[in-house]
Motif scaffolding. Sequence first.
Motif, mmCIF file in Angstrom:
data_model
loop_
_atom_site.group_PDB
_atom_site.id
_atom_site.type_symbol
_atom_site.label_atom_id
_atom_site.label_comp_id
_atom_site.label_asym_id
_atom_site.label_seq_id
_atom_site.Cartn_x
_atom_site.Cartn_y
_atom_site.Cartn_z
ATOM 1 N N PHE A 1 24.482 33.691 29.142
ATOM 2 C CA PHE A 1 25.247 32.670 30.031
ATOM 3 C C PHE A 1 24.256 31.800 28.958
ATOM 4 N N ASP A 2 24.782 30.470 28.569
ATOM 5 C CA ASP A 2 25.005 29.581 27.793
ATOM 6 C C ASP A 2 25.526 28.010 28.920
ATOM 7 N N PRO A 3 25.012 27.388 29.873
ATOM 8 C CA PRO A 3 25.420 26.556 30.319
ATOM 9 C C PRO A 3 26.787 25.553 29.311
ATOM 10 N N ASN A 4 25.960 25.300 28.216
ATOM 11 C CA ASN A 4 26.942 24.464 27.013
ATOM 12 C C ASN A 4 27.673 24.757 26.363
ATOM 13 N N ASN A 5 28.163 26.592 26.698
ATOM 14 C CA ASN A 5 28.771 26.842 25.924
ATOM 15 C C ASN A 5 29.624 28.315 26.811
ATOM 16 N N MET A 6 30.039 28.286 27.892
ATOM 17 C CA MET A 6 30.462 28.984 28.701
ATOM 18 C C MET A 6 32.299 29.529 28.167
ATOM 19 N N HIS B 1 27.558 29.158 41.133
ATOM 20 C CA HIS B 1 26.971 28.112 42.589
ATOM 21 C C HIS B 1 25.320 27.793 41.706
ATOM 22 N N GLY B 2 25.172 27.551 40.286
ATOM 23 C CA GLY B 2 23.924 26.794 40.520
ATOM 24 C C GLY B 2 22.494 27.852 39.967
ATOM 25 N N GLY B 3 22.056 26.370 39.642
ATOM 26 C CA GLY B 3 21.129 27.792 39.191
ATOM 27 C C GLY B 3 19.642 26.633 39.401
ATOM 28 N N THR B 4 18.074 27.542 39.559
ATOM 29 C CA THR B 4 17.333 26.908 40.314
ATOM 30 C C THR B 4 15.985 27.899 39.811
ATOM 31 N N ASP B 5 15.065 27.346 40.036
ATOM 32 C CA ASP B 5 13.774 28.250 39.467
ATOM 33 C C ASP B 5 13.542 29.336 41.772
ATOM 34 N N THR C 1 31.399 59.238 37.139
ATOM 35 C CA THR C 1 30.484 58.706 37.961
ATOM 36 C C THR C 1 30.228 57.326 38.383
ATOM 37 N N GLN C 2 30.920 56.482 37.098
ATOM 38 C CA GLN C 2 30.770 55.433 37.464
ATOM 39 C C GLN C 2 32.044 54.495 36.938
ATOM 40 N N ALA C 3 32.051 53.182 37.168
ATOM 41 C CA ALA C 3 33.223 52.450 36.754
ATOM 42 C C ALA C 3 32.490 51.695 35.876
ATOM 43 N N SER C 4 33.036 50.676 35.030
ATOM 44 C CA SER C 4 32.366 49.176 34.150
ATOM 45 C C SER C 4 33.026 48.705 33.925
ATOM 46 N N PHE C 5 33.051 47.208 33.269
ATOM 47 C CA PHE C 5 33.021 46.443 32.877
ATOM 48 C C PHE C 5 32.676 45.985 32.081
ATOM 49 N N ILE C 6 33.438 45.047 31.201
ATOM 50 C CA ILE C 6 32.965 44.796 29.989
ATOM 51 C C ILE C 6 33.629 43.295 28.850
ATOM 52 N N SER C 7 33.040 42.370 29.583
ATOM 53 C CA SER C 7 34.065 41.025 29.394
ATOM 54 C C SER C 7 34.138 40.547 28.256
ATOM 55 N N HIS C 8 35.469 40.720 27.316
ATOM 56 C CA HIS C 8 35.431 39.668 26.273
ATOM 57 C C HIS C 8 36.157 38.590 25.638
ATOM 58 N N SER C 9 36.205 37.891 26.899
ATOM 59 C CA SER C 9 36.441 36.548 26.559
ATOM 60 C C SER C 9 36.399 35.434 27.647
ATOM 61 N N VAL C 10 36.016 34.408 28.352
ATOM 62 C CA VAL C 10 35.857 33.687 29.229
ATOM 63 C C VAL C 10 36.732 32.043 28.764
ATOM 64 N N THR C 11 37.300 32.184 30.015
ATOM 65 C CA THR C 11 38.240 30.924 29.572
ATOM 66 C C THR C 11 37.723 29.512 30.896
ATOM 67 N N VAL C 12 37.508 28.241 30.885
ATOM 68 C CA VAL C 12 37.188 27.666 31.301
ATOM 69 C C VAL C 12 37.909 26.493 32.493
ATOM 70 N N ILE C 13 38.054 26.836 34.265
ATOM 71 C CA ILE C 13 39.295 26.313 34.639
ATOM 72 C C ILE C 13 38.435 25.545 35.098
ATOM 73 N N SER C 14 37.216 24.659 35.339
ATOM 74 C CA SER C 14 36.121 23.837 35.721
ATOM 75 C C SER C 14 35.268 24.148 35.171
ATOM 76 N N ASP C 15 34.372 22.562 35.408
ATOM 77 C CA ASP C 15 32.414 23.247 35.552
ATOM 78 C C ASP C 15 32.367 24.436 36.714
ATOM 79 N N THR C 16 32.373 24.556 37.248
ATOM 80 C CA THR C 16 32.007 25.757 37.896
ATOM 81 C C THR C 16 33.209 27.064 38.195
ATOM 82 N N SER C 17 34.114 26.572 37.553
ATOM 83 C CA SER C 17 35.351 27.945 37.717
ATOM 84 C C SER C 17 35.422 28.962 36.262
ATOM 85 N N PHE C 18 35.349 30.156 36.190
ATOM 86 C CA PHE C 18 36.089 30.187 35.379
ATOM 87 C C PHE C 18 36.540 31.868 35.248
#
Length: 164
Positions: free
Chosen positions: A43-48, A124-128, A85-102
């Motif tokens: 995750f890079d909030p400056n380059n989703m 949903h955000g980030g925090t300590d 035994t398992q299902a898996s998901f591997i992302s290949h791209s991320v498209t920005v829809i809004s500041d909080t939706s991808f």
Amino acid sequence: MIALQAGEYQLDSQHAVLIFKIQHLGLSTYVGRFNKFDAQLNFDPNNMTAASLNAVVDISSIDINNADLAETLQNDTWFNSECFTQASFISHSVTVISDTSFNFSGDLTLRGVTKPVTFKATFHGGTDNWMTGKYTIGFSAVGQIKRSDFGMDSYIPIVGGWGG
């Protein structure tokens, strides 16, 4: 205000849930979940668009509040968990829809079949986190698949065939 932190994040399985819903007889929506799953997010909030997600699900951990049906769903007509035994998901791209939706697009592998899928994620955000002492981020995601694409085509359309 805490600045968002880039990095590699591991799923906190104590605060996560993986549910599924399927139409049943066109009269109700049947809900179940998987109890064992894991995910890693880069995750890079400056380059989703550079974000990446890898997730894995233990198929035998299905929980539908019906032991007999859960056992039936493990057979080769359904999930065939003895062979897959398992299902898996591997992302290949991320498209920005809004500041909080991808949109996370990638490959879902289920029952040995790999198909492209897209999951819509909400940030949903980030925090300590005072409970763990670690910086924590929160996401949720939804998606839709056709089970027949993965070789599970029994009882269509009465299970999952009307509107989903």
